[in-house]
Design a protein around this motif. Structure first.
Motif, PDB file in Angstrom:
ATOM      1  N   PRO A  91     -30.747 -44.998 -26.961  1.00 51.45           N
ATOM      2  CA  PRO A  91     -32.028 -45.007 -27.655  1.00 51.45           C
ATOM      3  C   PRO A  91     -32.628 -46.409 -27.670  1.00 51.45           C
ATOM      4  CG  PRO A  91     -30.211 -44.664 -29.206  1.00 51.45           C
ATOM      5  CD  PRO A  91     -29.616 -44.738 -27.845  1.00 51.45           C
ATOM      6  N   SER A  92     -33.847 -46.546 -27.189  1.00 52.86           N
ATOM      7  CA  SER A  92     -34.552 -47.816 -27.344  1.00 52.86           C
ATOM      8  C   SER A  92     -36.043 -47.505 -27.345  1.00 52.86           C
ATOM      9  CB  SER A  92     -34.179 -48.802 -26.235  1.00 52.86           C
ATOM     10  OG  SER A  92     -34.737 -48.421 -25.015  1.00 52.86           O
ATOM     11  N   PRO A  93     -36.696 -47.710 -28.520  1.00 55.95           N
ATOM     12  CA  PRO A  93     -38.109 -47.347 -28.636  1.00 55.95           C
ATOM     13  C   PRO A  93     -38.942 -48.044 -27.564  1.00 55.95           C
ATOM     14  CG  PRO A  93     -37.203 -47.967 -30.761  1.00 55.95           C
ATOM     15  CD  PRO A  93     -36.176 -48.294 -29.738  1.00 55.95           C
TER      16      PRO A  93
ATOM     17  N   MET B 135     -29.017 -56.387 -35.962  1.00 51.79           N
ATOM     18  CA  MET B 135     -28.428 -55.079 -35.706  1.00 51.79           C
ATOM     19  C   MET B 135     -29.478 -54.104 -35.200  1.00 51.79           C
ATOM     20  SD  MET B 135     -26.187 -55.030 -39.200  1.00 51.79           S
ATOM     21  CE  MET B 135     -27.580 -55.360 -40.239  1.00 51.79           C
ATOM     22  N   GLU B 136     -29.011 -53.068 -34.495  1.00 49.96           N
ATOM     23  CA  GLU B 136     -29.906 -52.010 -34.057  1.00 49.96           C
ATOM     24  C   GLU B 136     -29.394 -50.675 -34.551  1.00 49.96           C
ATOM     25  OE1 GLU B 136     -31.116 -51.842 -29.979  1.00 49.96           O
ATOM     26  OE2 GLU B 136     -31.549 -54.001 -29.976  1.00 49.96           O
ATOM     27  N   HIS B 137     -30.306 -49.909 -35.132  1.00 50.47           N
ATOM     28  CA  HIS B 137     -29.997 -48.598 -35.681  1.00 50.47           C
ATOM     29  C   HIS B 137     -30.902 -47.603 -34.972  1.00 50.47           C
ATOM     30  CE1 HIS B 137     -28.917 -45.613 -38.675  1.00 50.47           C
ATOM     31  NE2 HIS B 137     -30.181 -45.391 -38.905  1.00 50.47           N
ATOM     32  N   PHE B 138     -30.365 -46.885 -33.980  1.00 46.75           N
ATOM     33  CA  PHE B 138     -31.170 -45.983 -33.145  1.00 46.75           C
ATOM     34  C   PHE B 138     -32.416 -46.683 -32.631  1.00 46.75           C
ATOM     35  CE2 PHE B 138     -28.650 -42.988 -35.636  1.00 46.75           C
ATOM     36  CZ  PHE B 138     -28.074 -42.282 -34.584  1.00 46.75           C
ATOM     37  N   GLY B 139     -32.246 -47.907 -32.146  1.00 52.33           N
ATOM     38  CA  GLY B 139     -33.352 -48.634 -31.552  1.00 52.33           C
ATOM     39  C   GLY B 139     -34.180 -49.451 -32.531  1.00 52.33           C
ATOM     40  N   SER B 140     -34.064 -49.177 -33.859  1.00 52.46           N
ATOM     41  CA  SER B 140     -34.806 -50.006 -34.818  1.00 52.46           C
ATOM     42  C   SER B 140     -34.004 -51.261 -35.113  1.00 52.46           C
ATOM     43  CB  SER B 140     -35.034 -49.262 -36.137  1.00 52.46           C
ATOM     44  OG  SER B 140     -35.476 -47.983 -35.890  1.00 52.46           O
ATOM     45  N   LYS B 141     -34.721 -52.368 -35.180  1.00 55.92           N
ATOM     46  CA  LYS B 141     -34.029 -53.628 -35.418  1.00 55.92           C
ATOM     47  C   LYS B 141     -33.876 -53.881 -36.919  1.00 55.92           C
ATOM     48  CE  LYS B 141     -35.736 -55.638 -31.143  1.00 55.92           C
ATOM     49  NZ  LYS B 141     -34.712 -54.906 -30.412  1.00 55.92           N
ATOM     50  N   ILE B 142     -32.685 -54.318 -37.321  1.00 59.11           N
ATOM     51  CA  ILE B 142     -32.412 -54.636 -38.720  1.00 59.11           C
ATOM     52  C   ILE B 142     -31.772 -56.010 -38.776  1.00 59.11           C
ATOM     53  CG2 ILE B 142     -31.051 -54.009 -40.757  1.00 59.11           C
ATOM     54  CD1 ILE B 142     -31.220 -51.089 -39.626  1.00 59.11           C
TER      55      ILE B 142
END
Lengths: 240, 195
Positions: A91-93, B135-142
């Motif tokens: 997954p990568s938006p 960190m990445e959570h299903f592509g979202s950056k945290i």
């Protein structure tokens, strides 16, 4: 005769087509990019066919590359959280790198149509360079080159060295408490999480709220702070 | 502050001598604790969740993500977690919370435990810089801030330690942390990792 970009366009389409048509994780990628699996597999098959046809009829890659770019823009607007799903199920938006990759493919596909033939060695070298840029902008390949570089940086700079203090985290004390006889006796009566804690010499004191027969009181545990000896844990129940 | 210290001295002394105000507590007393009596599928009346809209005295006014409005009473005996156990003064407007307690007949929730801004995330570490985990959570950056002295690591299920240097870029970890409201940043309480 080959143009400078033909080999690259063929290789890029082959990579994407093999993944979409044959990979076990392709259905996952299809869902992430919001497409039906049969359609996704069909696109893969078309890409595979185009990967070879491009050597005979270079124009076939142009509408395909243009289609990818349009699809990325459309998906970005309609479902911003969905992944590209172009060459992997990671997954990568959709972001700048995906547009850069699709743009590069389109530019190369157009170049393969309009440019004149070059010697084989030139074609190989130019296509290899294009493939390198293509790989660098592909988020799917980060773990093969970007992460090892970042791991090396961590090894050299020790960014988390401040944490190696030897302090005993509160969680370690709570974990020890939960393994103790004292906690097993009253655990079911505790009404709260840790209300407060403080250190007293070799002990760490934890205060909970406990309820029994309608009365609330403080359950105060003294836990050895620096050793793992749950048998020594002491409990007092103190009225408010 | 003096009263807090005195109270702590009293409680410390009590704990180390083992006094109990309930007389002798037999193991069966603990087992006789009230059972969980919510019907399957029904909302739990003793639980509340939402963002803090206003604070009056020791009452919190919280609007739930399902639109339900909760009034929550916090007392001396309420545990408040915000990265670590804290006192009521650390709770701020706009914070998110989960609270558990006893629902009074007038609808007020007398809170026993409140967890403020708590998040539980399965992520992979995409990069590490000075006291920060990206960190990445299903592509979202945290962005996860490490707080030396507070942040703990649990490696392979062994007891928690403060040393985080075994974490590796590219690895999957589970993170418990305190969200910084309306950002993609958290302060990290605990990282669970396999090494």
């Amino acid at each position: 005769m080959l143009t400078a970009s033909t080999l690259f366009v063929g290789a890029a389409l082959l990579w994407a087509g093999v993944f979409k048509a044959f990979a076990r994780s392709a259905p996952v990628a299809a869902v992430q990019s919001g497409l039906p699996v049969w359609f996704y597999r069909t696109v893969g098959a078309v890409e595979l066919a185009a990967a070879f046809a491009v050597f005979i009829v270079p124009i076939v890659a142009v509408p395909l590359a243009l289609g990818f770019l349009v699809f990325l823009g459309y998906r970005k607007v309609t479902r911003p959280e969905s992944s590209c799903g172009c060459t992997s199920a990671q997954p990568s938006p959709i972001g700048v790198r995906h547009f850069a990759r699709a743009g590069l493919l389109l530019a190369a596909a157009v170049h393969a149509v309009i440019a004149g033939p070059v010697p084989l060695l030139t074609a190989v070298v130019v296509s290899a360079l294009e493939l390198l840029v293509f790989a660098l902008v592909s988020p799917d390949l980060d773990r093969w080159w970007l992460y090892p570089l970042r791991r090396l940086k961590v090894k050299l700079t020790h960014p988390l060295a401040d944490t190696a203090t030897g302090d005993i985290p509160l969680l370690a004390t709570v974990q020890q408490l939960q393994r103790s006889e004292a906690f097993r006796r009253v655990g079911g009566l505790l009404r709260s999480d840790v209300v407060e804690s403080w250190d007293e010499g070799e002990w760490r004191i934890l205060r909970y709220t406990i309820g029994h027969e309608g009365k609330l009181a403080d359950a105060v545990f003294a836990v050895p702070r620096l050793t793992d000896e749950p048998d020594r844990i002491k409990l007092a129940i103190v009225a408010r | 502050m003096t009263t807090t210290l005195d109270r702590r001295q009293v409680l410390t002394a009590a704990a180390l001598t083992g006094a109990t105000a309930f007389g002798s507590l037999a193991p069966e007393d603990a087992l006789a604790a009230p059972a969980f009596d919510v019907a399957p599928g029904a909302p739990d009346p003793n639980f509340a969740e939402g963002r803090i809209k206003s604070i009056e005295g020791s009452k919190l006014f919280v609007s739930g993500s399902d639109g339900v409005f909760h009034r929550i009473q916090v007392t001396e005996g309420t545990s408040i977690w915000k990265l670590t156990p804290v006192d009521f003064s650390k709770v701020a407007l706009g914070d998110g919370l989960y609270a558990r307690g006893v629902r009074m007949p007038d609808g007020l929730l007398a809170a026993e435990s409140v967890w403020v801004n708590i998040v539980n995330l399965e992520v992979h570490i995409s990069s590490i810089s000075h006291n920060v985990l990206h960190m990445e959570h299903f592509g979202s950056k945290i962005v996860g801030h490490v707080r030396p002295g507070i942040t703990a690591s649990v490696y392979n299920g062994t007891p928690a330690v403060s040393d985080m240097s075994l974490l590796k870029v590219g690895k999957h970890v589970k993170v418990i942390g305190a969200w910084r409201p309306d950002t993609n940043e958290i302060d990290i309480a605990t990282v669970y990792a396999a090494v």
